[in-house]
Design an enzyme around this catalytic site. Sequence first.
Site, PDB file in Angstrom:
ATOM      1  N   LEU A 103       0.816  -1.215   0.000  1.00  0.00           N
ATOM      2  CA  LEU A 103       0.000   0.000   0.000  1.00  0.00           C
ATOM      3  C   LEU A 103       0.857   1.277   0.000  1.00  0.00           C
ATOM      4  O   LEU A 103       1.781   1.403   0.793  1.00  0.00           O
ATOM      5  CB  LEU A 103      -0.892  -0.010   1.249  1.00  0.00           C
ATOM      6  CG  LEU A 103      -1.961   1.088   1.292  1.00  0.00           C
ATOM      7  CD1 LEU A 103      -2.957   0.917   0.191  1.00  0.00           C
ATOM      8  CD2 LEU A 103      -2.638   1.105   2.648  1.00  0.00           C
ATOM      9  N   ASP A 104       0.529   2.211  -0.867  1.00  0.00           N
ATOM     10  CA  ASP A 104       1.193   3.526  -0.911  1.00  0.00           C
ATOM     11  C   ASP A 104       2.677   3.429  -1.256  1.00  0.00           C
ATOM     12  O   ASP A 104       3.410   4.396  -1.074  1.00  0.00           O
ATOM     13  CB  ASP A 104       1.046   4.289   0.420  1.00  0.00           C
ATOM     14  CG  ASP A 104      -0.403   4.611   0.741  1.00  0.00           C
ATOM     15  OD1 ASP A 104      -1.249   4.493  -0.158  1.00  0.00           O
ATOM     16  OD2 ASP A 104      -0.687   4.979   1.891  1.00  0.00           O
ATOM     17  N   GLU A 105       3.124   2.282  -1.740  1.00  0.00           N
ATOM     18  CA  GLU A 105       4.548   2.165  -2.036  1.00  0.00           C
ATOM     19  C   GLU A 105       4.844   1.822  -3.488  1.00  0.00           C
ATOM     20  O   GLU A 105       5.987   1.525  -3.841  1.00  0.00           O
ATOM     21  CB  GLU A 105       5.194   1.136  -1.092  1.00  0.00           C
ATOM     22  CG  GLU A 105       5.089   1.573   0.356  1.00  0.00           C
ATOM     23  CD  GLU A 105       5.999   0.802   1.292  1.00  0.00           C
ATOM     24  OE1 GLU A 105       6.806  -0.019   0.825  1.00  0.00           O
ATOM     25  OE2 GLU A 105       5.906   1.061   2.509  1.00  0.00           O
ATOM     26  N   ARG A 139      13.205   6.206  -3.324  1.00  0.00           N
ATOM     27  CA  ARG A 139      11.749   6.156  -3.406  1.00  0.00           C
ATOM     28  C   ARG A 139      11.237   6.589  -4.778  1.00  0.00           C
ATOM     29  O   ARG A 139      10.079   6.407  -5.116  1.00  0.00           O
ATOM     30  CB  ARG A 139      11.135   7.039  -2.309  1.00  0.00           C
ATOM     31  CG  ARG A 139       9.623   6.992  -2.218  1.00  0.00           C
ATOM     32  CD  ARG A 139       9.121   5.591  -1.933  1.00  0.00           C
ATOM     33  NE  ARG A 139       7.658   5.462  -2.047  1.00  0.00           N
ATOM     34  CZ  ARG A 139       7.043   5.111  -3.163  1.00  0.00           C
ATOM     35  NH1 ARG A 139       7.731   4.845  -4.263  1.00  0.00           N
ATOM     36  NH2 ARG A 139       5.718   5.005  -3.188  1.00  0.00           N
TER      37      ARG A 139
END
Lengths: 278, 278, 278, 278
Positions: C221-223, D205
Amino acid sequence: MKSILLASCQDSRGIIHAITDAILRIEGNILDLEQHVDAQAGQFFMRAEWDGGELAAFHKRFKPVADRFHMWSAYYPARQTQRLALFASKEEHCLIDAILRVESSQLPAEVAVVISNHDTLRSVVARYGVRYELFEITNENKREQEKAILALLDTLNIDVIGLARYMRILGEDFVNAYPNRIINVHHSFLPAFQGARPYHQAYERGVKIIGATSHYVTEKLDEGPIIEQAVQRVGHKYEVEDLVEIGKEIERQVFYFALKKHLERKIIVFDNRTIIFH
Amino acid sequence: MKSILLASCQDSRGIIHAITDAILRIEGNILDLEQHVDAQAGQFFMRAEWDGGELAAFHKRFKPVADRFHMWSAYYPARQTQRLALFASKEEHCLIDAILRVESSQLPAEVAVVISNHDTLRSVVARYGVRYELFEITNENKREQEKAILALLDTLNIDVIGLARYMRILGEDFVNAYPNRIINVHHSFLPAFQGARPYHQAYERGVKIIGATSHYVTEKLDEGPIIEQAVQRVGHKYEVEDLVEIGKEIERQVFYFALKKHLERKIIVFDNRTIIFH
Amino acid sequence: MKSILLASCQDSRGIIHAITDAILRIEGNILDLEQHVDAQAGQFFMRAEWDGGELAAFHKRFKPVADRFHMWSAYYPARQTQRLALFASKEEHCLIDAILRVESSQLPAEVAVVISNHDTLRSVVARYGVRYELFEITNENKREQEKAILALLDTLNIDVIGLARYMRILGEDFVNAYPNRIINVHHSFLPAFQGARPYHQAYERGVKIIGATSHYVTEKLDEGPIIEQAVQRVGHKYEVEDLVEIGKEIERQVFYFALKKHLERKIIVFDNRTIIFH
Amino acid sequence: MKSILLASCQDSRGIIHAITDAILRIEGNILDLEQHVDAQAGQFFMRAEWDGGELAAFHKRFKPVADRFHMWSAYYPARQTQRLALFASKEEHCLIDAILRVESSQLPAEVAVVISNHDTLRSVVARYGVRYELFEITNENKREQEKAILALLDTLNIDVIGLARYMRILGEDFVNAYPNRIINVHHSFLPAFQGARPYHQAYERGVKIIGATSHYVTEKLDEGPIIEQAVQRVGHKYEVEDLVEIGKEIERQVFYFALKKHLERKIIVFDNRTIIFH
């Protein structure tokens, strides 16, 4: 009940004190106040928002202050829904954006009517249940048609007019009927590229940034007080059509900003420039 | 050893294939390649950066390709330190910014000389150990002095000239001696506010955004190919001096960008516009 | 006929030359080519767009090249209209924005279906004549319902899925059925404020800028790989609701950008990061 | 003579009226006033700038008002040059930027001293004629050395401390000696990437935007009240060193902004957040 005051006059000592005195006497509590003096012009500008008290009572207290300082002023209930007329021609991007933002309460207004010189957008406007009035305009009938439009707007109690890419220049009588209440969006970063086909001009010049401008309409085309400008970076691969496409985003953005600030009573016009309160 | 190629010609099939063939034959490995065709002009543009091989060998392989496609082209070692002359008058912000960025290796150049028509900045430049040459210029001696400057630049093997707020218009002969190698920074968002005192003009017009522009100098003042533009939001409280102050930041920024892109061989000029590779 | 190629492999000499050979042999003329090598990973990335030739013929010429370099690749007709499924819950801003941009041809897609776990937006979607399917989801029936959705998407030949503020986490099987083809918009500037209620977190922390992020959905999630981020300046007067309101604008913007880049075949995913071609 | 007042207290009716009364009685003319109430906290915030009157006289008139409303307040002559201490380690970009902006009067301060835990920047600081004091710091001598620094700062009548990329965490006693007067610049868009090596984290990221944050230093590392944040767009070609390079520009920008706003008395800290007046 919340209220808003806009005020401007030649600067002198004691103005804020006198105004806040009037607010205090009606038991208003100020929530937001912004004031500054334009040093060059020696002009005082202020906006205040307060809670409590009645505008009728405020009027009585404030009148002597306004007189004493020869003040231009205007005051309103804070959450008044204003009546908006949107003018459009064949392009829908600014028009539909404004209608949707009214619908979602981002703009404190109701769209009383869409007025157009073409029938193109009738069905797309119909989706939103908004009244659509066609006024075909030629060079011959323009004066007459604008009179008819004015009569309609009058019936509809219109507070503010938004020209959502309306491609007809409004006549002097029309403009004078709604001073500082007609908002236009120009598809360039004024004063660069005035007049028609600004994106073609921008392409020819090879600029690296394009923009759009929203402003109040005055008798002089493209020279009214600027409310907002925004820009977008472009590159050498962009063709004219790309500039037009990107331009639409910027046009929407500055049109929305201008409508919002106007409806929130956050603009004062002075000397063909705008003071925009935060 | 890394090398860079810039190339442009009328578009046709097989150009990239032919160029990459030349690079492959000298055992170069391409690290970065950007190409596009300007559909309207039918013009091909390309920049490539590769590792390995010698430029002399490349020249031999590439020459027939360039001839076959009637190509404009230029190629260089990638990490060549270029020799920069900075011109200034009385304001230091763009000048010192460029000197500091050279010093910190953000710009792959060495500042061979600062040339000025005033003595004002001599001591501030001295801090950085950079040579400073004064050429006082009047309307009478301008032609002669520019000749003398050209002679000096020639001696110093100058590759590129940066006009860091140099307030004198360069003569035609001077401009023609360094085609697409003289970078100017104009203190407005061209084509808005051409000419002198743009911040005063911006203030008068009440714009909400101001900008600056860097461009190659051509014979026509303020009309050379734009390299970069940047902007900053301003408000109704800003006086002319505030605009000037903010303008300095933007001027520095577009000047730095233009120098950087030029020094990194990332600009092609075509039809008074720039192609800026990423 | 125009075509697009995306390609990636371990870097070595001669790759562009080999690919452009394949394009030349089918008489294709390259209009746009962007390539670079990620030095750290030693990985080659390229996108090319060309005019002329047939994809079947290209396939024959290109296959040996792809094999030789152990290449990941994909190629498509350039102007293919892709089939889009939009998922929503109760908020309409991203959903309607995407539908309108499809309608105005800003996105080269058709919206085949809107899928929602609530009935809230049925009527607003109906305006645009788009099919609306309700799949109510509980923790108990989630697996089953997602299977049913997958079956429907399969029937509809869906190419890409846009999660327009869909407030349900998709299961692993669902995510794996559309690798790098499900685009989500997260209402914060990731990795700041992961999880729920990011605008409340932003308010508490007193940040001066808020943002939104669009990314491909992965199991974590969210990555997933970030496609786009955008931000907006906020100030001390902004309450949580203001942040939410401004956030909507940013969410729309990053969602649109991601859909556009994906539909234009301008994204390669590598090592949980995205390469976004210009 | 111009003066500035900052004030904050629990909100109630009549505060502005009472304050402007005090200003009026000393014959001050208000040039700029900004006030608002934080509805959630019920807290009143105000900044006023006026011309005329003496601060001693103002004090007498204002004191009862401050007492009556249990007000936090501070007032100053408007054009006071404050004494600034800059702390640095090995990187010069924020340090030299601040020194140059003081020199060009963009910051109303004088740099009384540069304090560093390394000797690296001594010669570069010497150019500007600024005093440089080395305090080598180890884990063992830190407490002692910080005491010595505090003693020096005391002698030098320091008003505000700017940590220009000072890579040592200040001890509690030090921080408490200058509450809301120590400004730090953190090289990330807080709260993303707290702690060390934020650019490496950002690279890993795959973010599309990087940022920097200036904030007041409190006992909790990286959690003090944020003054300013700024960001820059980055792309997939950027390596860690590119992010570091771009980061420097953003760091300079937020550091300058924070120093400027602090020196212009435009910041109030409340509940770990900053109110930044325009």
